[in-house]
Design an enzyme around this catalytic site. Sequence first.
Site, PDB file in Angstrom:
ATOM      1  N   LYS A 112      31.687 115.815 148.769  1.00 37.64           N
ATOM      2  CA  LYS A 112      31.142 115.867 150.249  1.00 37.64           C
ATOM      3  C   LYS A 112      31.719 115.530 150.807  1.00 37.64           C
ATOM      4  CE  LYS A 112      26.817 114.745 148.572  1.00 37.64           C
ATOM      5  NZ  LYS A 112      27.016 114.548 146.701  1.00 37.64           N
ATOM      6  N   ASP A 166      28.335 114.670 144.007  1.00 35.39           N
ATOM      7  CA  ASP A 166      29.821 114.231 143.486  1.00 35.39           C
ATOM      8  C   ASP A 166      30.544 116.504 143.448  1.00 35.39           C
ATOM      9  OD1 ASP A 166      29.463 111.491 143.213  1.00 35.39           O
ATOM     10  OD2 ASP A 166      29.232 112.164 140.684  1.00 35.39           O
ATOM     11  N   GLY A 179      28.741 107.636 146.481  1.00 32.34           N
ATOM     12  CA  GLY A 179      30.235 107.715 146.611  1.00 32.34           C
ATOM     13  C   GLY A 179      31.047 108.501 146.821  1.00 32.34           C
ATOM     14  N   HIS A 180      31.704 108.269 148.124  1.00 31.95           N
ATOM     15  CA  HIS A 180      31.991 109.605 148.806  1.00 31.95           C
ATOM     16  C   HIS A 180      33.369 109.027 148.645  1.00 31.95           C
ATOM     17  CE1 HIS A 180      28.365 111.314 150.172  1.00 31.95           C
ATOM     18  NE2 HIS A 180      27.878 111.031 149.025  1.00 31.95           N
ATOM     19  N   GLN A 224      24.263 112.895 147.250  1.00 33.98           N
ATOM     20  CA  GLN A 224      23.648 113.524 145.724  1.00 33.98           C
ATOM     21  C   GLN A 224      23.759 114.584 146.288  1.00 33.98           C
ATOM     22  OE1 GLN A 224      21.076 110.570 147.335  1.00 33.98           O
ATOM     23  NE2 GLN A 224      23.126 109.399 146.322  1.00 33.98           N
TER      24      GLN A 224
HETATM   25  P1  GDP Z   1      31.503 113.260 146.576  1.00 31.70           P
HETATM   26  O1  GDP Z   1      30.421 112.456 146.395  1.00 31.70           O
HETATM   27  O2  GDP Z   1      30.867 114.765 147.023  1.00 31.70           O
HETATM   28  O3  GDP Z   1      31.732 112.864 147.695  1.00 31.70           O
HETATM   29  O4  GDP Z   1      32.163 113.809 146.011  1.00 31.70           O
HETATM   30  P2  GDP Z   1      33.068 111.885 145.063  1.00 31.70           P
HETATM   31  O5  GDP Z   1      34.183 111.650 146.395  1.00 31.70           O
HETATM   32  O6  GDP Z   1      32.398 111.218 144.190  1.00 31.70           O
HETATM   33  O7  GDP Z   1      34.026 113.049 144.159  1.00 31.70           O
HETATM   34  C1  GDP Z   1      34.608 114.386 143.803  1.00 31.70           C
HETATM   35  C2  GDP Z   1      35.753 113.479 143.832  1.00 31.70           C
HETATM   36  O8  GDP Z   1      36.407 115.243 143.243  1.00 31.70           O
HETATM   37  C3  GDP Z   1      37.081 113.021 144.031  1.00 31.70           C
HETATM   38  O9  GDP Z   1      36.888 112.040 142.892  1.00 31.70           O
HETATM   39  C4  GDP Z   1      37.374 113.439 144.919  1.00 31.70           C
HETATM   40  O10 GDP Z   1      38.550 112.671 145.867  1.00 31.70           O
HETATM   41  C5  GDP Z   1      38.079 114.566 144.469  1.00 31.70           C
HETATM   42  N1  GDP Z   1      38.253 116.048 144.959  1.00 31.70           N
HETATM   43  C6  GDP Z   1      37.038 116.667 146.089  1.00 31.70           C
HETATM   44  N2  GDP Z   1      38.196 117.989 146.239  1.00 31.70           N
HETATM   45  C7  GDP Z   1      38.701 118.226 145.478  1.00 31.70           C
HETATM   46  C8  GDP Z   1      40.440 119.579 145.364  1.00 31.70           C
HETATM   47  O11 GDP Z   1      39.894 120.324 145.572  1.00 31.70           O
HETATM   48  N3  GDP Z   1      40.483 119.281 143.812  1.00 31.70           N
HETATM   49  C9  GDP Z   1      40.608 118.026 142.899  1.00 31.70           C
HETATM   50  N4  GDP Z   1      42.044 117.727 142.134  1.00 31.70           N
HETATM   51  N5  GDP Z   1      39.962 117.181 143.601  1.00 31.70           N
HETATM   52  C10 GDP Z   1      39.322 117.248 144.402  1.00 31.70           C
HETATM   53  P1  IMO Z   2      26.747 111.415 146.382  1.00 27.86           P
HETATM   54  O1  IMO Z   2      26.002 110.689 147.608  1.00 27.86           O
HETATM   55  C1  IMO Z   2      25.825 112.146 141.516  1.00 27.86           C
HETATM   56  C2  IMO Z   2      22.229 110.195 140.117  1.00 27.86           C
HETATM   57  C3  IMO Z   2      21.827 108.926 139.342  1.00 27.86           C
HETATM   58  C4  IMO Z   2      20.816 109.245 138.122  1.00 27.86           C
HETATM   59  C5  IMO Z   2      19.813 110.054 139.475  1.00 27.86           C
HETATM   60  C6  IMO Z   2      19.333 109.166 139.672  1.00 27.86           C
HETATM   61  O2  IMO Z   2      28.400 110.447 145.397  1.00 27.86           O
HETATM   62  O3  IMO Z   2      27.558 112.636 145.086  1.00 27.86           O
HETATM   63  P2  IMO Z   2      19.372 106.887 141.384  1.00 27.86           P
HETATM   64  O4  IMO Z   2      20.813 105.627 141.097  1.00 27.86           O
HETATM   65  O5  IMO Z   2      19.720 107.173 142.697  1.00 27.86           O
HETATM   66  O6  IMO Z   2      17.663 106.140 141.642  1.00 27.86           O
HETATM   67  O7  IMO Z   2      19.386 107.463 139.421  1.00 27.86           O
HETATM   68  O8  IMO Z   2      20.636 110.455 140.146  1.00 27.86           O
HETATM   69  N1  IMO Z   2      23.156 110.379 140.845  1.00 27.86           N
HETATM   70  C7  IMO Z   2      24.337 110.602 141.285  1.00 27.86           C
HETATM   71  N2  IMO Z   2      25.024 111.198 141.099  1.00 27.86           N
HETATM   72  N3  IMO Z   2      26.011 111.522 142.430  1.00 27.86           N
HETATM   73  C8  IMO Z   2      25.102 110.976 143.318  1.00 27.86           C
HETATM   74  O9  IMO Z   2      25.647 110.763 144.487  1.00 27.86           O
HETATM   75  C9  IMO Z   2      23.973 110.282 143.020  1.00 27.86           C
HETATM   76  N4  IMO Z   2      23.285 109.415 143.370  1.00 27.86           N
HETATM   77  C10 IMO Z   2      22.246 109.215 142.300  1.00 27.86           C
HETATM   78  O10 IMO Z   2      23.671 109.269 137.917  1.00 27.86           O
HETATM   79  O11 IMO Z   2      21.232 110.541 137.547  1.00 27.86           O
HETATM   80 MG    MG Z   3      30.161 111.171 144.712  1.00 27.01          MG
END
Ligand code: GDP
Ligand code: IMO
Ligand code: MG
Length: 411
Positions: free
Chosen positions: A16, A13, A40-41, A211
């Site tokens: 990415k 998270d 979840g991206h 991840q």
């Molecule tokens: P990922 O799994 O690495 O793609 O990240 P996620 O999408 O799960 O979580 C990142 C969260 O932060 C999302 O809700 C994005 O919309 C938000 N986000 C990404 N970059 C920024 C930033 O620079 N500032 C803020 N405030 N939010 C951001």
């Molecule tokens: P993105 O790509 C954050 C975490 C779960 C748990 C552990 C194992 O959005 O960054 P799993 O279901 O993979 O067997 O769970 O890994 N986990 C993540 N945490 N971002 C993710 O993906 C994750 N994918 C798995 O919360 O701790």
């Molecule tokens: Mg994510």
Amino acid sequence: MPAIILVGAQWGDEGKGKITDLLAAKADVVARWGGGDNAGHTVIVRGERFALHLIPSGVLHPDVECILGSGMVINPARLVEELDGLAIRGVDVSRVRVSSAAHLIMPWHIALDQAQEAARGGAKIGTTGRGIGPAYADKAARVGIRVGAMLDDAALIAAIRAHNPPAPDSDAIAQQYLKFAQILRPHIADTVLLLHQRLAAGKTILCEGAQGTLLDLDHGTYPFVTSSSPVAGGAFTGLGFGPKHVRRVIGVAKAYSTRVGAGPFPTELTDVTGDKLVEVGGEFGTTTGRRRRAGWLDAVALRYAMEVNGITELAVTKLDVLSALEEIQVCVAYRLRGRRILDMPTDAQALAECKPEYETFPGWMSDITQARTRAELPDKAQRYIEWMENEFGVPIHIISVGPERDQTIED
Ligand code: GDP
Ligand code: IMO
Ligand code: MG
């Protein structure tokens, strides 16, 4: 050397999705190499929010080819749903290719994941409950069903019937999976061949990690990890190409830290500052909606991530979230059993015992979401970024100051 690897440098998270979408403007192919719909991206373009789980975050660029690589585990129900969801919003999904060598997540994997978590009681990993671990376990045990089985109805039915122990509802599952197969068939491909054709043609391939480094099965905080290889090396095995093609390894890191699920997290804040990071940063899971744990940037852990991935540059996200704080801390060393250490122990128990030692930075306390050059950042924010460049010994070419595609400083 036309391949770029983008990797999560913390616990997932990191943003990415946002950075992948940004860089995809200059890529021909965006490829995921591992994980499944546990990812979840988030991509936000002109106020429109897209949450991608399986499909690469380059899909919003109409000329980008999207590959779901061999190292992934695919829940076909979720893939069909995601393809439909994008198509309804006007995205051309004919450019999405799924490796025939990727493994299928079956209903029994999901049931087992959830049952195993329930049985762990207080020792839960906090998985996403998507069947990821059991699907990879079957792959390693050589009893998994691959996406390629969907190319042949009889083979698919036979594979489902052959599952041991027999699934009580195997015929119903077979019927359901035959339907998915019909929809997904045009997307199934030999993605290794495809990737090498594109490499030979000099195309730019952006490999999108899922991840994060500290969730890596080998290099993370085992057993509080996922069951795949989110580190940069996973891109080679998961997509089927070699290091000679790689020019940049971009580590995506938040300006602070978060973790969702259980496991050690030395810089976790359980006080009002932690609440503030969660609130201002909107730290709730994109996949499960769970509240993320939040804390200060951990430079010890990030130095480790630099090494195991061979990161050549960092992309720093969510710098704007720190604007809410008067003071910012960064963990520069740990105290473990009476000693000061600079290297991260990967043993989960030892890491859980580590107490962070902090360096304090003054906060800038002003809105930076409109900054588009480094010079437009307040001095104190510039110092924070410069400190990171110096500490980790790599440049930072991308600084994200908001969730929107254009809320970015790129040089
Ligand atoms: P990922 O799994 O690495 O793609 O990240 P996620 O999408 O799960 O979580 C990142 C969260 O932060 C999302 O809700 C994005 O919309 C938000 N986000 C990404 N970059 C920024 C930033 O620079 N500032 C803020 N405030 N939010 C951001
Ligand atoms: P993105 O790509 C954050 C975490 C779960 C748990 C552990 C194992 O959005 O960054 P799993 O279901 O993979 O067997 O769970 O890994 N986990 C993540 N945490 N971002 C993710 O993906 C994750 N994918 C798995 O919360 O701790
Ligand atoms: Mg994510």
